[in-house]
Design an enzyme around this catalytic site. Structure first.
Site, PDB file in Angstrom:
ATOM      1  N   HIS A  52       0.843  -1.205   0.000  1.00 15.64           N
ATOM      2  CA  HIS A  52       0.000   0.000   0.000  1.00 15.64           C
ATOM      3  C   HIS A  52       0.868   1.239   0.000  1.00 15.64           C
ATOM      4  CE1 HIS A  52       0.769  -0.515   4.307  1.00 15.64           C
ATOM      5  NE2 HIS A  52       0.286   0.680   4.560  1.00 15.64           N
ATOM      6  N   HIS A  59       1.516   3.887   1.911  1.00 17.25           N
ATOM      7  CA  HIS A  59       2.121   4.641   3.015  1.00 17.25           C
ATOM      8  C   HIS A  59       3.655   4.657   2.907  1.00 17.25           C
ATOM      9  CE1 HIS A  59      -1.739   4.121   5.610  1.00 17.25           C
ATOM     10  NE2 HIS A  59      -1.794   5.170   4.816  1.00 17.25           N
ATOM     11  N   ASP A  89       6.065   4.518   4.961  1.00 14.27           N
ATOM     12  CA  ASP A  89       6.889   3.546   5.689  1.00 14.27           C
ATOM     13  C   ASP A  89       6.899   2.181   4.990  1.00 14.27           C
ATOM     14  OD1 ASP A  89       4.119   3.362   6.645  1.00 14.27           O
ATOM     15  OD2 ASP A  89       4.869   1.935   8.128  1.00 14.27           O
ATOM     16  N   HIS A  90       6.193   2.083   3.853  1.00 15.13           N
ATOM     17  CA  HIS A  90       6.190   0.847   3.066  1.00 15.13           C
ATOM     18  C   HIS A  90       6.798   0.997   1.672  1.00 15.13           C
ATOM     19  CE1 HIS A  90       3.540  -1.317   5.954  1.00 15.13           C
ATOM     20  NE2 HIS A  90       3.362  -0.062   6.326  1.00 15.13           N
ATOM     21  N   HIS A 107      -7.415  -0.709   5.545  1.00 19.27           N
ATOM     22  CA  HIS A 107      -6.369   0.194   6.056  1.00 19.27           C
ATOM     23  C   HIS A 107      -6.171   1.315   5.036  1.00 19.27           C
ATOM     24  CE1 HIS A 107      -2.718   1.494   8.098  1.00 19.27           C
ATOM     25  NE2 HIS A 107      -2.017   1.320   6.992  1.00 19.27           N
ATOM     26  N   ASP A 161      -0.142  -3.871   6.290  1.00 21.01           N
ATOM     27  CA  ASP A 161      -0.766  -3.322   7.505  1.00 21.01           C
ATOM     28  C   ASP A 161      -2.221  -3.755   7.633  1.00 21.01           C
ATOM     29  OD1 ASP A 161       1.595  -2.050   8.058  1.00 21.01           O
ATOM     30  OD2 ASP A 161       0.848  -0.017   7.730  1.00 21.01           O
ATOM     31  N   HIS A 219       4.771  -4.822  10.710  1.00 15.34           N
ATOM     32  CA  HIS A 219       5.158  -4.094  11.935  1.00 15.34           C
ATOM     33  C   HIS A 219       5.325  -5.038  13.120  1.00 15.34           C
ATOM     34  CE1 HIS A 219       4.661   0.160  10.671  1.00 15.34           C
ATOM     35  NE2 HIS A 219       3.744  -0.330   9.848  1.00 15.34           N
TER      36      HIS A 219
HETATM   37 FE    FE Z   1       2.832   0.794   8.140  1.00 12.55          FE
HETATM   38 ZN    ZN Z   2       0.199   1.667   6.535  1.00 11.26          ZN
END
Ligand code: FE
Ligand code: ZN
Length: 258
Positions: free
Chosen positions: A57, A59, A61-62, A115, A132, A170
């Site tokens: 996805h 975001h 942090d990915h 999410h 996530d 995570h």
């Molecule tokens: Fe994340």
């Molecule tokens: Zn995320």
């Protein structure tokens, strides 16, 4: 052969895992590289070659590390067709197959919105890379989806074989288990998992992957039909309810306040 594929958790940021899949020949695919540095270090240390990037996805942090990885290691980048992600050149939708020729493996794409709107997961027999959507004893926040959407996604995951390893993005398991124990104080499987997880973390090891069987027994977000979870959700709602989506929604909202 199971031992022809090695899967390693590369820690990133405070609590992310970038999953590196390494075939015997030295080809590597990474899932959700929010940061390039841990991946570059891994490739250098192992003398392996980046063969593919898989993203679940949009975001940061990915996917924040994609550009830096491509600058040094050109590779195909797979990601959700429904989300605009820099660098993705292999857009994927539900039911698509991803053949990673360099690794000799193939994934099936599962659309798991909730999410985010276009969130996808990568499945092959025995393993699920779910970003996530599902966490150890938890699930992702509903940023772009309703409880009904997320519930449907989690129901799809719950229907996979029980021995499926759950590779989430995570390290949230310990905090999630504190909530799970509040939802189900009498669940012995949760108590066991609290002890197991504490041991792993004390040894500096990841608490994931778990298996779907463990999640089904301990994760309140997969247990919308367990009597204890229904009772706890009803207590939160202050009224009777049994509809799975309503139970899931009540538990998710309780977790947001926990
Ligand atoms: Fe994340
Ligand atoms: Zn995320």
């Amino acid at each position: 052969m199971m031992n022809s594929l090695e899967i390693v958790a590369l820690p990133a940021f405070a609590d992310n895992y970038i999953w590196a899949l390494r075939a015997r020949g030295g080809a590597v695919a990474v899932v959700d590289p929010g940061d390039a540095a841990p991946v570059l270090a891994y490739l250098a240390a192992t003398g392996t070659q980046l063969a593919a990037i898989l993203v679940t996805h949009h975001h940061a942090d990915h996917c924040g590390g994609i550009d830096d990885l491509l600058a040094r290691h050109p590779a195909p980048v797979y990601g959700p067709a429904l989300e605009a992600i820099d660098g993705v050149d292999r857009p994927l939708a539900d039911g698509d197959q991803v053949a990673l020729a360099g690794l000799g493996i193939e994934f099936e794409v599962l659309a798991v919105p909730g999410h985010t709107r276009g969130h996808i997961a990568y499945y092959r027999r025995g393993m699920l890379f779910c970003g996530d959507t599902l966490f150890g004893a938890g699930c992702g926040r509903l940023f772009e989806g309703t409880a009904a959407t997320m519930h449907a996604s989690l129901a799809r995951i719950r229907a996979l074989p029980a021995d499926t390893q759950i590779y989430c993005a995570h390290e949230y398991t310990q905090a999630n288990l504190r909530f799970a124990a509040a939802v189900e104080p009498d669940n012995a499987a949760i108590r066991d998992r609290v002890a197991d997880t504490a041991q792993l973390r004390a040894a500096g090891r990841p608490s994931v992957p778990s298996t779907l069987a463990v999640e089904a027994a301990t994760n309140p977000f997969l247990r919308w039909d367990a009597p204890a979870v229904i009772a706890a959700a009803q207590a939160q709602l202050g009224r009777p309810a049994t509809d799975p989506i309503e139970i899931f929604a009540a538990v998710r909202e309780w977790k947001n306040r926990f």
